[in-house]
Every structure is written in C-alpha cells, then in structure tokens.
Design a protein around this motif. Structure first.
Motif, PDB file in Angstrom:
ATOM      1  N   PHE A 113       0.530  13.332 -15.181  1.00 13.88           N
ATOM      2  CA  PHE A 113      -0.347  12.162 -15.255  1.00 13.88           C
ATOM      3  C   PHE A 113       0.380  10.990 -14.614  1.00 13.88           C
ATOM      4  O   PHE A 113       1.572  10.773 -14.859  1.00 13.88           O
ATOM      5  N   SER A 114      -0.307  10.236 -13.788  1.00 14.53           N
ATOM      6  CA  SER A 114       0.368   9.167 -13.039  1.00 14.53           C
ATOM      7  C   SER A 114      -0.322   7.826 -13.245  1.00 14.53           C
ATOM      8  O   SER A 114      -1.549   7.731 -13.213  1.00 14.53           O
ATOM      9  N   VAL A 115       0.496   6.771 -13.453  1.00 15.90           N
ATOM     10  CA  VAL A 115       0.014   5.412 -13.658  1.00 15.90           C
ATOM     11  C   VAL A 115       0.581   4.530 -12.559  1.00 15.90           C
ATOM     12  O   VAL A 115       1.775   4.588 -12.255  1.00 15.90           O
ATOM     13  N   TYR A 116      -0.274   3.709 -11.959  1.00  9.69           N
ATOM     14  CA  TYR A 116       0.112   2.858 -10.838  1.00  9.69           C
ATOM     15  C   TYR A 116       0.001   1.407 -11.290  1.00  9.69           C
ATOM     16  O   TYR A 116      -1.102   0.890 -11.487  1.00  9.69           O
ATOM     17  N   ASP A 117       1.166   0.763 -11.487  1.00 11.27           N
ATOM     18  CA  ASP A 117       1.255  -0.558 -12.102  1.00 11.27           C
ATOM     19  C   ASP A 117       1.537  -1.600 -11.029  1.00 11.27           C
ATOM     20  O   ASP A 117       2.677  -1.814 -10.628  1.00 11.27           O
ATOM     21  N   ARG A 118       0.483  -2.250 -10.555  1.00 17.14           N
ATOM     22  CA  ARG A 118       0.637  -3.276  -9.530  1.00 17.14           C
ATOM     23  C   ARG A 118       1.283  -4.543 -10.099  1.00 17.14           C
ATOM     24  O   ARG A 118       1.886  -5.320  -9.364  1.00 17.14           O
ATOM     25  N   GLY A 119       1.155  -4.777 -11.413  1.00 16.19           N
ATOM     26  CA  GLY A 119       1.735  -5.962 -12.028  1.00 16.19           C
ATOM     27  C   GLY A 119       3.246  -5.938 -12.051  1.00 16.19           C
ATOM     28  O   GLY A 119       3.897  -6.977 -12.028  1.00 16.19           O
ATOM     29  N   ASN A 120       3.834  -4.731 -12.106  1.00 12.10           N
ATOM     30  CA  ASN A 120       5.288  -4.587 -12.168  1.00 12.10           C
ATOM     31  C   ASN A 120       5.845  -3.724 -11.039  1.00 12.10           C
ATOM     32  O   ASN A 120       7.024  -3.387 -11.045  1.00 12.10           O
ATOM     33  N   ASP A 121       5.005  -3.341 -10.101  1.00 10.08           N
ATOM     34  CA  ASP A 121       5.428  -2.570  -8.926  1.00 10.08           C
ATOM     35  C   ASP A 121       6.211  -1.327  -9.318  1.00 10.08           C
ATOM     36  O   ASP A 121       7.384  -1.152  -8.974  1.00 10.08           O
ATOM     37  N   ARG A 122       5.545  -0.432 -10.027  1.00  3.49           N
ATOM     38  CA  ARG A 122       6.176   0.784 -10.483  1.00  3.49           C
ATOM     39  C   ARG A 122       5.125   1.854 -10.765  1.00  3.49           C
ATOM     40  O   ARG A 122       3.921   1.562 -10.859  1.00  3.49           O
ATOM     41  N   ILE A 123       5.607   3.070 -10.890  1.00  2.00           N
ATOM     42  CA  ILE A 123       4.748   4.218 -11.199  1.00  2.00           C
ATOM     43  C   ILE A 123       5.209   4.821 -12.509  1.00  2.00           C
ATOM     44  O   ILE A 123       6.411   4.976 -12.752  1.00  2.00           O
ATOM     45  N   GLY A 124       4.263   5.183 -13.384  1.00  2.13           N
ATOM     46  CA  GLY A 124       4.573   5.891 -14.614  1.00  2.13           C
ATOM     47  C   GLY A 124       4.167   7.353 -14.484  1.00  2.13           C
ATOM     48  O   GLY A 124       3.103   7.658 -13.958  1.00  2.13           O
ATOM     49  N   LEU A 125       5.021   8.257 -14.957  1.00  2.00           N
ATOM     50  CA  LEU A 125       4.732   9.695 -14.918  1.00  2.00           C
ATOM     51  C   LEU A 125       4.937  10.299 -16.297  1.00  2.00           C
ATOM     52  O   LEU A 125       5.905   9.962 -16.994  1.00  2.00           O
ATOM     53  N   ALA A 126       4.040  11.179 -16.693  1.00  2.00           N
ATOM     54  CA  ALA A 126       4.158  11.882 -17.973  1.00  2.00           C
ATOM     55  C   ALA A 126       3.536  13.252 -17.828  1.00  2.00           C
ATOM     56  O   ALA A 126       2.680  13.483 -16.957  1.00  2.00           O
ATOM     57  N   GLN A 127       3.943  14.180 -18.687  1.00  2.00           N
ATOM     58  CA  GLN A 127       3.391  15.531 -18.664  1.00  2.00           C
ATOM     59  C   GLN A 127       1.899  15.494 -18.961  1.00  2.00           C
ATOM     60  O   GLN A 127       1.455  15.001 -20.005  1.00  2.00           O
ATOM     61  N   ALA A 128       1.089  15.961 -18.043  1.00  2.00           N
ATOM     62  CA  ALA A 128      -0.345  15.987 -18.249  1.00  2.00           C
ATOM     63  C   ALA A 128      -0.717  17.027 -19.307  1.00  2.00           C
ATOM     64  O   ALA A 128      -0.026  18.043 -19.460  1.00  2.00           O
ATOM     65  N   VAL A 129      -1.785  16.786 -20.029  1.00  2.00           N
ATOM     66  CA  VAL A 129      -2.234  17.746 -21.035  1.00  2.00           C
ATOM     67  C   VAL A 129      -3.000  18.883 -20.368  1.00  2.00           C
ATOM     68  O   VAL A 129      -3.498  18.725 -19.262  1.00  2.00           O
TER      69      VAL A 129
END
Length: 380
Positions: free
Chosen positions: A364-380
């Motif tokens: 699962f991927s999160v795209y954070d334009r407010g902090n210029d970063r990507i979040g990754l976690a194990q998808a269900v």
C-alpha cells in the motif's frame, strides 16, 4: 508513467474520497515507532485524516474488469458529464483524454471527448507532445469541469489528443497524472494541485491500494488514508527531492546476497508502469539467478517452480520489502509463467529502478505532498 510497459467544488472537511480502479492487462533509514502513521498528527502541521473504512465520507465508483494488470478508474469531463476510463499515474502530471480532434485510427476504439457538447468547455489552442516509453501523443490544451467521484474541479486545464503513436490495443481513454507540476507538458496546474488549491481535500495526501488476485477492490484515495487497506506499520521514505516520486533505494538482494543496487541507487514509484524496470545488465543478472529463459519479449520460468523460487528483497530507507516469487511471476493466457522484470531503456546518469504495479500490489502506498515523502506498508 514510463508508458505502461509493454506500456465545482464539492468540499469535504476531514474526508477521504476513494476512487475504485480496474485491473487491465496490456503489453506494458528505517523510522522508529514514533514515526508511524498513528503518531503522524503529533508531528506535522496538518492533521492526517485516518479512517478504518465505513463511517467517513467515501465516494466509490463501480468496478469493471477489463482483463488483468493495469489499473484504471472512471472520471467525467464537461457539462453534462462525459465519462472516461483513465490511468491514475504517479509517473506523469497531465490529464488528457482521446477526443474528436484525433485523426489516428487507434483513437476510434476509445471514448472521445466531444467539446461541442459541453457548455463549460473553453479552448486554449496551445499544443503539446508527450513522449512515453512505447509511444507518443500529440494534443491540444483546453479547460473544462472535471469530476473524480464527488470531487469537482472547475476550469481544469487538460489535454485533448490529436494523434497517437504505437498505442494499439490500449484499453483506456486517457491518463490522469499525479506527479508534481514540473512534469506537466501542458504547462497547466495538475489535478491534484487544483484539488488542494480549491479546498476540495483537507490534506495534501493521496494513496493507492492495488488488488493482488481479483479485479475488484482497488482504490485511489484522496485527502487521507484508510487504514483498513494495510497491516503493520506505515514506513515513511523521504523523496530525493521535492518534485518527483523518486526515493533512494539501499539495495536489491536475494538469499542474503546483493544482486543489484549495490551501494544504493534510485527508485521511482510509478503506478502507471506494470512491471519492475531496471538497467539491462542488472535485470539480466536477476533473470539468470532465478533461471528464467527468454521467449519472445518475455522471460519464462516453470510454473511448478514458482513456489520454490526465493523472494527478491528491495531495501528502501533501511526497511526490507520482500517480493515473493508468486508476486514477481505472472501467468499468461496460455498458463505459462513469465517474470515481471524488464529492461529500462531510458538513459540515466545513476542506477534507476521503476517500481510499478507488481511491487505496489504487495505494498500500500501513500503520497504525501505536504511533507514530500512516500509511505509504504504491507497491503492486506
């Protein structure tokens, strides 16, 4: 998008909008616990909207299974709305759709935007060209109302195709780019930036969940994160620089041995690319190590051996992201299994990998334009 491998405002306060996607098959420093998502609101200037599914304002579109492997969703453009099926692509920045201006034969197998039927259409007369890895598109820029579920963006600049090259058989009507503005070929303000600017979303965040084994269930969500789509911690990875969804990768390993990206490299997280791309020499080495043999444009392994093949581990910001063989091999229509690694033909001064849908189905991927970063976690 490195093309697909083979290729009015409805404002929501503290809401998430989820857009279902359809899978389509085409021939295309670890953070401590305090940095996990559940503590995110304490550490940042805006409050990340968290929900565990129902109970929040969520807009969902019906899914349609076209075939297998690329992810598309529906949007509308114009007044009254004209519906299009588009790729939500973190590798590009522009929205464009096929139009009645297009003279290429490939256009007529798609839904065409009919500008004379929209009362909110405004021409621009500026032309642009987009070059992709396996084709190109020439278009003209215009403005109109765009709807993504319950989100409405007025006077959005977008492209209308005039000619396509090498896009035969592409089962979508256009592309909705979610990269930073600097990659816009039309020169306009991208969709996501207008969602922020016009107050349609409460936080400058979007996220993807891509289903692994079924055509239903995939979503792109705007304005927050639905925690029901992943398990464990969400690990944040800073971008190399603001302006592109590109991160440092530490190494690629298998059986505790580094097999690529020794001494670090770059990785582009790209929802518009189907497979995993890298430099030819390193891709060839991975294919040799897993015993893949060439057949046409693909490399195959025995389907009976898939369960015995080792995982390939992508280490990003000190955290391991294993990709099991069941994820990096794909069964074709004949029941044979081919690998998901492909040469990246684009020239680069540094070793660069493109992590496409094969990787993003696992994470699962999160795209954070407010902090210029990507979040990754194990998808269900």
């Amino acid at each position: 998008m490195r093309w697909l491998l083979l290729l009015g405002l409805v404002a929501f306060s503290e809401s998430i909008v989820k857009i279902p996607l359809t899978r389509v098959k085409i021939m295309r420093k670890t953070r401590s616990e305090k940095h996990m998502l559940n503590n995110f609101p304490k550490e940042h200037t805006y409050r990340l909207n968290l929900t565990s599914s129902p109970g929040s304002n969520i807009t969902t579109h019906p899914l349609r299974n076209i075939k297998d492997m690329l992810y598309v969703g529906n949007i509308t453009i114009g007044t009254p709305p004209q519906e299009f099926q588009v790729v939500f692509d973190t590798g590009s920045s522009d929205l464009w759709v096929s139009s009645v201006f297009c003279t290429s034969p490939t256009c007529f197998s798609h839904v065409l935007f009919r500008h004379l039927e929209s009362s909110t259409f405004r021409p621009n007369n500026k032309t642009f060209i987009v070059e992709y890895g396996s084709g190109s598109m020439k278009g003209v820029v215009a403005r109109d109302t765009v709807r993504i579920g319950d989100l409405v963006i007025t006077d959005q600049e977008f492209g209308l195709s005039m000619a396509h090259s090498e896009f035969e058989g592409m089962p979508f009507d256009g592309v909705l780019g979610l990269n930073y503005p600097k990659f816009s070929f039309t020169g306009g303000i991208p969709i996501f930036d207008n969602l922020k600017n016009q107050g349609a979303i409460s936080e400058p965040v979007f996220a993807f969940y891509l289903s692994k084994s079924k055509p239903e269930g995939s979503v792109v969500m705007f304005g927050g994160v639905d925690t029901s789509y992943y398990q464990g911690a969400l690990h944040w990875v800073p971008l190399i620089q603001a302006g592109d969804w590109r991160v440092h990768m530490d190494r690629i390993s298998m059986n505790r041995q580094t097999i690529a990206c020794s001494g670090s490299c770059e990785a582009l997280v790209d929802t518009g690319t189907s497979l995993i791309q890298g430099p030819r020499r390193l891709v060839d080495n991975i294919l040799r190590l897993i015993g893949a043999t060439p057949r046409g444009s693909k490399h195959y392994v025995s389907c009976s051996a898939v369960n015995t093949l080792p995982s390939i581990i992508f280490t990003i910001n000190g955290f391991n992201y294993p990709l099991p063989a069941q994820a990096y091999t794909i069964k074709d229509s004949s029941g044979n299994c081919y690998t998901s690694f492909k040469e990246n033909t684009a020239s680069a001064s540094t070793e660069t990998w493109i992590l496409g849908d094969v990787f993003l189905r696992q994470y699962f991927s999160v795209y954070d334009r407010g902090n210029d970063r990507i979040g990754l976690a194990q998808a269900v």
